[in-house]
Design an enzyme around this catalytic site. Structure first.
Site, PDB file in Angstrom:
ATOM      1  N   ARG A 196       5.654 -12.838  -0.605  1.00 26.86           N
ATOM      2  CA  ARG A 196       6.058 -13.992   0.133  1.00 26.86           C
ATOM      3  C   ARG A 196       5.673 -15.578  -0.301  1.00 26.86           C
ATOM      4  O   ARG A 196       6.273 -16.462  -0.204  1.00 26.86           O
ATOM      5  CB  ARG A 196       5.696 -14.042   1.643  1.00 26.86           C
ATOM      6  CG  ARG A 196       6.270 -12.816   2.384  1.00 26.86           C
ATOM      7  CD  ARG A 196       5.919 -12.268   3.806  1.00 26.86           C
ATOM      8  NE  ARG A 196       4.503 -11.826   3.467  1.00 26.86           N
ATOM      9  CZ  ARG A 196       3.695 -11.580   4.521  1.00 26.86           C
ATOM     10  NH1 ARG A 196       4.155 -11.579   5.891  1.00 26.86           N
ATOM     11  NH2 ARG A 196       2.550 -11.383   4.224  1.00 26.86           N
TER      12      ARG A 196
ATOM     13  N   LYS B  76       0.937   5.770  -1.630  1.00 22.83           N
ATOM     14  CA  LYS B  76       0.554   6.477  -0.427  1.00 22.83           C
ATOM     15  C   LYS B  76      -0.251   5.402   0.501  1.00 22.83           C
ATOM     16  O   LYS B  76      -0.287   4.208   0.080  1.00 22.83           O
ATOM     17  CB  LYS B  76      -0.493   7.183  -1.144  1.00 22.83           C
ATOM     18  CG  LYS B  76      -1.857   6.475  -1.497  1.00 22.83           C
ATOM     19  CD  LYS B  76      -3.058   7.364  -1.352  1.00 22.83           C
ATOM     20  CE  LYS B  76      -4.392   6.589  -0.910  1.00 22.83           C
ATOM     21  NZ  LYS B  76      -5.744   7.634  -0.934  1.00 22.83           N
TER      22      LYS B  76
ATOM     23  N   HIS C 105      -1.773   9.073  -7.513  1.00 24.71           N
ATOM     24  CA  HIS C 105      -2.367   8.619  -8.881  1.00 24.71           C
ATOM     25  C   HIS C 105      -3.094   9.703  -9.417  1.00 24.71           C
ATOM     26  O   HIS C 105      -3.249   9.618 -10.678  1.00 24.71           O
ATOM     27  CB  HIS C 105      -2.996   7.295  -8.845  1.00 24.71           C
ATOM     28  CG  HIS C 105      -4.419   7.318  -8.055  1.00 24.71           C
ATOM     29  ND1 HIS C 105      -4.386   7.030  -6.799  1.00 24.71           N
ATOM     30  CD2 HIS C 105      -5.623   7.579  -8.712  1.00 24.71           C
ATOM     31  CE1 HIS C 105      -5.876   7.154  -6.680  1.00 24.71           C
ATOM     32  NE2 HIS C 105      -6.402   7.549  -7.862  1.00 24.71           N
TER      33      HIS C 105
ATOM     34  N   ASP D  71      -6.887  10.119   3.964  1.00 22.61           N
ATOM     35  CA  ASP D  71      -7.053   9.203   2.727  1.00 22.61           C
ATOM     36  C   ASP D  71      -7.179  10.040   1.392  1.00 22.61           C
ATOM     37  O   ASP D  71      -6.779   9.795   0.482  1.00 22.61           O
ATOM     38  CB  ASP D  71      -8.269   8.423   2.746  1.00 22.61           C
ATOM     39  CG  ASP D  71      -8.464   7.279   1.907  1.00 22.61           C
ATOM     40  OD1 ASP D  71      -7.339   6.695   1.661  1.00 22.61           O
ATOM     41  OD2 ASP D  71      -9.491   6.848   1.143  1.00 22.61           O
TER      42      ASP D  71
ATOM     43  N   HIS E   2      -4.517  13.887  -2.391  1.00 21.80           N
ATOM     44  CA  HIS E   2      -5.031  14.082  -3.554  1.00 21.80           C
ATOM     45  C   HIS E   2      -5.628  15.622  -3.885  1.00 21.80           C
ATOM     46  O   HIS E   2      -5.668  16.193  -4.755  1.00 21.80           O
ATOM     47  CB  HIS E   2      -6.280  13.127  -4.196  1.00 21.80           C
ATOM     48  CG  HIS E   2      -5.772  11.520  -3.981  1.00 21.80           C
ATOM     49  ND1 HIS E   2      -4.512  11.298  -4.427  1.00 21.80           N
ATOM     50  CD2 HIS E   2      -6.432  10.482  -3.479  1.00 21.80           C
ATOM     51  CE1 HIS E   2      -4.608   9.840  -4.275  1.00 21.80           C
ATOM     52  NE2 HIS E   2      -5.605   9.619  -3.527  1.00 21.80           N
TER      53      HIS E   2
ATOM     54  N   LYS F  26     -17.760   9.812   1.233  1.00 18.97           N
ATOM     55  CA  LYS F  26     -17.920   8.722   0.703  1.00 18.97           C
ATOM     56  C   LYS F  26     -19.616   8.425   0.836  1.00 18.97           C
ATOM     57  O   LYS F  26     -20.207   9.215   1.653  1.00 18.97           O
ATOM     58  CB  LYS F  26     -17.368   7.498   1.707  1.00 18.97           C
ATOM     59  CG  LYS F  26     -16.026   7.345   1.260  1.00 18.97           C
ATOM     60  CD  LYS F  26     -15.500   5.884   1.975  1.00 18.97           C
ATOM     61  CE  LYS F  26     -14.104   5.822   1.566  1.00 18.97           C
ATOM     62  NZ  LYS F  26     -13.764   5.510   0.070  1.00 18.97           N
TER      63      LYS F  26
HETATM   64  N1  LIG Z   1      -5.309  -1.318  -3.540  1.00 20.29           N
HETATM   65  C1  LIG Z   1      -5.488  -0.215  -4.136  1.00 20.29           C
HETATM   66  O1  LIG Z   1      -6.184   0.168  -5.097  1.00 20.29           O
HETATM   67  C2  LIG Z   1      -4.715   1.022  -3.650  1.00 20.29           C
HETATM   68  C3  LIG Z   1      -4.747   2.361  -3.883  1.00 20.29           C
HETATM   69  C4  LIG Z   1      -3.836   3.144  -3.658  1.00 20.29           C
HETATM   70  C5  LIG Z   1      -2.747   2.847  -2.729  1.00 20.29           C
HETATM   71  N2  LIG Z   1      -2.396   1.638  -2.493  1.00 20.29           N
HETATM   72  C6  LIG Z   1      -1.470   1.403  -1.577  1.00 20.29           C
HETATM   73  O2  LIG Z   1      -0.670   0.413  -2.144  1.00 20.29           O
HETATM   74  C7  LIG Z   1       0.003  -0.501  -1.346  1.00 20.29           C
HETATM   75  C8  LIG Z   1      -0.505  -1.823  -1.482  1.00 20.29           C
HETATM   76  O3  LIG Z   1      -1.839  -1.912  -1.275  1.00 20.29           O
HETATM   77  P1  LIG Z   1      -2.966  -3.469  -1.480  1.00 20.29           P
HETATM   78  O4  LIG Z   1      -3.858  -2.968  -1.737  1.00 20.29           O
HETATM   79  O5  LIG Z   1      -2.147  -3.921  -2.845  1.00 20.29           O
HETATM   80  O6  LIG Z   1      -2.232  -4.403  -0.430  1.00 20.29           O
HETATM   81  P2  LIG Z   1      -2.446  -5.795  -0.378  1.00 20.29           P
HETATM   82  O7  LIG Z   1      -3.433  -6.405  -1.198  1.00 20.29           O
HETATM   83  O8  LIG Z   1      -2.478  -6.156   1.123  1.00 20.29           O
HETATM   84  O9  LIG Z   1      -1.107  -6.555  -0.911  1.00 20.29           O
HETATM   85  C9  LIG Z   1       0.002  -6.476  -0.020  1.00 20.29           C
HETATM   86  C10 LIG Z   1       1.074  -7.398  -0.807  1.00 20.29           C
HETATM   87  O10 LIG Z   1       2.411  -7.289  -0.042  1.00 20.29           O
HETATM   88  C11 LIG Z   1       2.922  -8.509   0.134  1.00 20.29           C
HETATM   89  N3  LIG Z   1       3.735  -8.633   1.310  1.00 20.29           N
HETATM   90  C12 LIG Z   1       3.297  -8.408   2.341  1.00 20.29           C
HETATM   91  N4  LIG Z   1       4.290  -8.600   3.434  1.00 20.29           N
HETATM   92  C13 LIG Z   1       5.231  -8.968   2.457  1.00 20.29           C
HETATM   93  C14 LIG Z   1       6.861  -9.164   3.016  1.00 20.29           C
HETATM   94  N5  LIG Z   1       7.107  -9.081   4.105  1.00 20.29           N
HETATM   95  N6  LIG Z   1       7.615  -9.595   1.784  1.00 20.29           N
HETATM   96  C15 LIG Z   1       6.905  -9.463   0.506  1.00 20.29           C
HETATM   97  N7  LIG Z   1       5.886  -9.236   0.123  1.00 20.29           N
HETATM   98  C16 LIG Z   1       4.903  -8.882   1.317  1.00 20.29           C
HETATM   99  C17 LIG Z   1       1.606  -9.453  -0.082  1.00 20.29           C
HETATM  100  O11 LIG Z   1       1.752 -10.891  -0.426  1.00 20.29           O
HETATM  101  P3  LIG Z   1       2.197 -12.068   0.541  1.00 20.29           P
HETATM  102  O12 LIG Z   1       1.423 -12.138   1.622  1.00 20.29           O
HETATM  103  O13 LIG Z   1       2.251 -13.171  -0.125  1.00 20.29           O
HETATM  104  O14 LIG Z   1       3.591 -11.683   0.933  1.00 20.29           O
HETATM  105  C18 LIG Z   1       0.466  -8.793  -1.016  1.00 20.29           C
HETATM  106  O15 LIG Z   1       1.067  -9.054  -2.417  1.00 20.29           O
HETATM  107  C19 LIG Z   1      -0.389  -0.121  -0.047  1.00 20.29           C
HETATM  108  O16 LIG Z   1       0.517   1.103   0.414  1.00 20.29           O
HETATM  109  C20 LIG Z   1      -1.900   0.898  -0.163  1.00 20.29           C
HETATM  110  O17 LIG Z   1      -1.924   1.906   0.680  1.00 20.29           O
HETATM  111  C21 LIG Z   1      -3.511   0.627  -2.893  1.00 20.29           C
END
Ligand SMILES: NC(=O)c1ccc[n+]([C@@H]2O[C@H](COP(=O)([O-])OP(=O)(O)OC[C@H]3O[C@@H](n4cnc5c(N)ncnc54)[C@H](OP(=O)(O)O)[C@@H]3O)[C@@H](O)[C@H]2O)c1
Length: 505
Positions: A45, A148, A178, A236, A241, A341
């Site tokens: 966004r 996930k 992953h 988690d 996994h 953890k």
């Molecule tokens: N982080 C990890 O290492 C990891 C590992 C395994 C799985 N995951 C999974 O991957 C997913 C993302 O995780 P994350 O840690 O990257 O989350 P995050 O850091 O909270 O990122 C969320 C993203 O979504 C965007 N967003 C939120 N609402 C939106 C909307 N309505 N329209 C368009 N974009 C929107 C946000 O940007 P804006 O606020 O600018 O819109 C941001 O770019 C989750 O499902 C998580 O469970 C993450």
């Protein structure tokens, strides 16, 4: 030559995109894979220019990727859009149509978004015509990668599957785990089904016990406490996994390497995983939360004192389960699963412990009469270390070790432990590719082998739901363990008799 694939990352400014997906895509681009190339459009966004988005990515890349990134950057763009806004979706489509190949190019939509946005986003992608479920309607593939967690329990996973199946064909859906992208996890299949010497032993006649550990020394990650606290160790890590690793360790041989042949066997195994009733949950599972302690000599706070964790949280950061698999092959063989953890050390491994020889000729304690030795071994009052254990180390060590006994040099017939070891680092020059690199390439190529099918997800949740249900009834009360320890002592009781104890990596 076909048109370069168009990869649309929804959630492009998030942690996952910046830390995992973009480094993986940069490495793929540098390696010229796939040969037809790809373009990336990031979507979130917040308003960002293409240049600002590229700068954000570059700033987080390791130095050794900067040159590769600079060559790749012109193929990366950014489109500010809310995934629930149809007008913004139309603008996204126009942006994609203007890329080389336009609508003739294959499109991969990666949902790097909060789980509650998975359903609404695919709904909007479908409504705007960016993905479609009818064969032949689109000139090239339209695939959706879903992160996930896929559901919070069986009911929500089923509801999400059902919503997805109303909008997409199953072969368009790539549910990512992953762990399956790790070289050592894929090697479980290769090791088992390429080597004829182990498979005849891989059953209840020869295997006494299998243990699978995912031990972490880190606590809850900064910024993820809110998410983690509603999730816990079982959801988690174990539900996804660890059950994936378990299915690869215990499944029947597939008839081919066809994705469906492999996934059929995995799902059969997961369905045969005995779903424990509440009484079994009480005796066969342990859950606990870490309290303040020391990890690698550094004092760390307890879970409840971590930033973002509610001070009265009852979420488990440790889970251990003694599971059973109801198949002819595995009947009676315990599968001990453990994840925590803030444990003493980080490691992931599978240990396959083979049975003792039927007659123990060696290592009779000095002064013990042969008959007493025989009786003590039989009634379990004397336990001896199992000589044959196969350890499949998944991370950080990538290795396979087979332990066996050898005669200790000298006049006495005494056996000592020995091992044969293989380590990926010593055997191959190239380091293992990062998991996301492999999985992204597979999704571009349309190989779903390492992605989860709807029925697999549901079979895993069926098991997790039973454990969670027992816990909700107050079975297996939440215990505590000091950060930096090996977890709660109660988990040691999941081993019976002379079965041994938890691995320390
Ligand atoms: N982080 C990890 O290492 C990891 C590992 C395994 C799985 N995951 C999974 O991957 C997913 C993302 O995780 P994350 O840690 O990257 O989350 P995050 O850091 O909270 O990122 C969320 C993203 O979504 C965007 N967003 C939120 N609402 C939106 C909307 N309505 N329209 C368009 N974009 C929107 C946000 O940007 P804006 O606020 O600018 O819109 C941001 O770019 C989750 O499902 C998580 O469970 C993450």
């Amino acid at each position: 030559m076909t048109a370069p694939t168009q990869i649309v990352i929804l959630g492009a400014s998030g942690d996952l995109t910046l830390k995992k997906l973009m480094p993986a895509l940069t490495r793929l681009a540098a390696a010229g894979r796939p040969s037809d190339g790809f373009h990336v459009i990031g979507v979130a966004r917040r308003p960002l220019t293409d240049e600002a988005f590229r700068a954000q990515i570059r700033a987080l890349l390791p130095d050794d990727l900067h040159a590769a990134f600079d060559a790749f950057a012109p193929r990366i763009g950014y489109q500010a859009a809310d995934v629930s806004d149809p007008v913004a979706m139309k603008a996204l489509e126009a942006r994609l149509d203007a890329l080389p190949g336009g609508a003739q190019a294959g499109r991969l939509f990666y949902l790097a978004l909060k789980p509650e946005l998975f359903g609404p986003t695919v709904q909007e992608l479908s409504a705007s015509g960016l993905v479609t479920m009818r064969v032949g309607e689109m000139p090239a593939f339209r695939r959706v990668v879903i992160e996930k967690p896929f559901g919070h329990d069986l009911a929500s996973a089923k509801a999400l599957n059902s919503q997805m199946h109303g909008l997409l064909r199953e072969d368009q859906i790539y549910r990512i785990d992953h762990y399956l992208g790790k070289e050592t996890v894929q090697n479980l299949l290769g090791f088992r089904f390429h080597n004829a010497i182990f498979e005849p032993l891989w059953n209840r006649h020869h295997v006494e016990l299998v243990q699978i550990t995912v031990a972490e020394d880190i606590g809850v990650e900064l910024g993820r406490a809110g998410y983690y606290d509603t999730t816990g160790a079982l959801r988690d890590m174990l539900q996804n996994h660890m059950l994936q690793v378990l299915s690869l360790v215990a499944m029947e041989p597939p008839v081919s390497l066809d994705p469906e042949a492999i996934r059929d066997q995995k799902v059969n195994l997961l369905r045969a995983l005995h779903a424990p009733d509440p009484a079994e949950v009480a005796t066969n599972s342990v859950r606990a939360r870490y309290v303040a302690g020391q990890v690698n000599g550094v004092a760390v706070p307890g879970y409840r004192a971590e930033e973002g964790v509610p001070p009265r949280s009852d979420t488990e950061t440790y889970v251990a389960i003694r599971a059973e698999i109801d198949t002819w092959r595995w009947h009676g063989v315990p599968f001990l699963l453990r994840h925590g953890k803030r444990l003493e050390k980080r490691f992931t491994e599978v240990k396959v412990q083979f049975r003792m020889p039927p007659l123990q000729l060696f290592n009779r304690p000095e002064g013990m009469a042969p008959n007493d030795f025989r009786r003590a071994l039989h009634d379990g009052s004397l336990c001896q270390i199992r000589p044959n254990v196969l350890t499949l180390s998944i991370q950080p060590r990538e290795a396979i070790t087979l332990a066996f006994g050898v005669k200790r040099p000298g006049a006495e017939m005494v056996m000592a432990p020995a091992a044969m070891a293989f380590d990926y680092r010593d055997a191959f020059d190239a380091p293992s590719a990062a998991a996301y690199e492999r999985l992204l390439l597979d999704a571009i190529r349309g190989d779903a082998t390492l992605f989860l099918r709807a029925d697999e997800i549901e079979a895993s949740w069926r098991f997790a739901d039973e454990v969670l249900g027992g816990w909700a009834q107050g079975r297996a009360p939440l215990g505590e363990y000091a950060a930096g320890s090996w977890g709660p002592e109660a988990a040691d009781d999941l081993f019976h008799g002379c079965e041994g104890g938890w691995s320390r990596g």
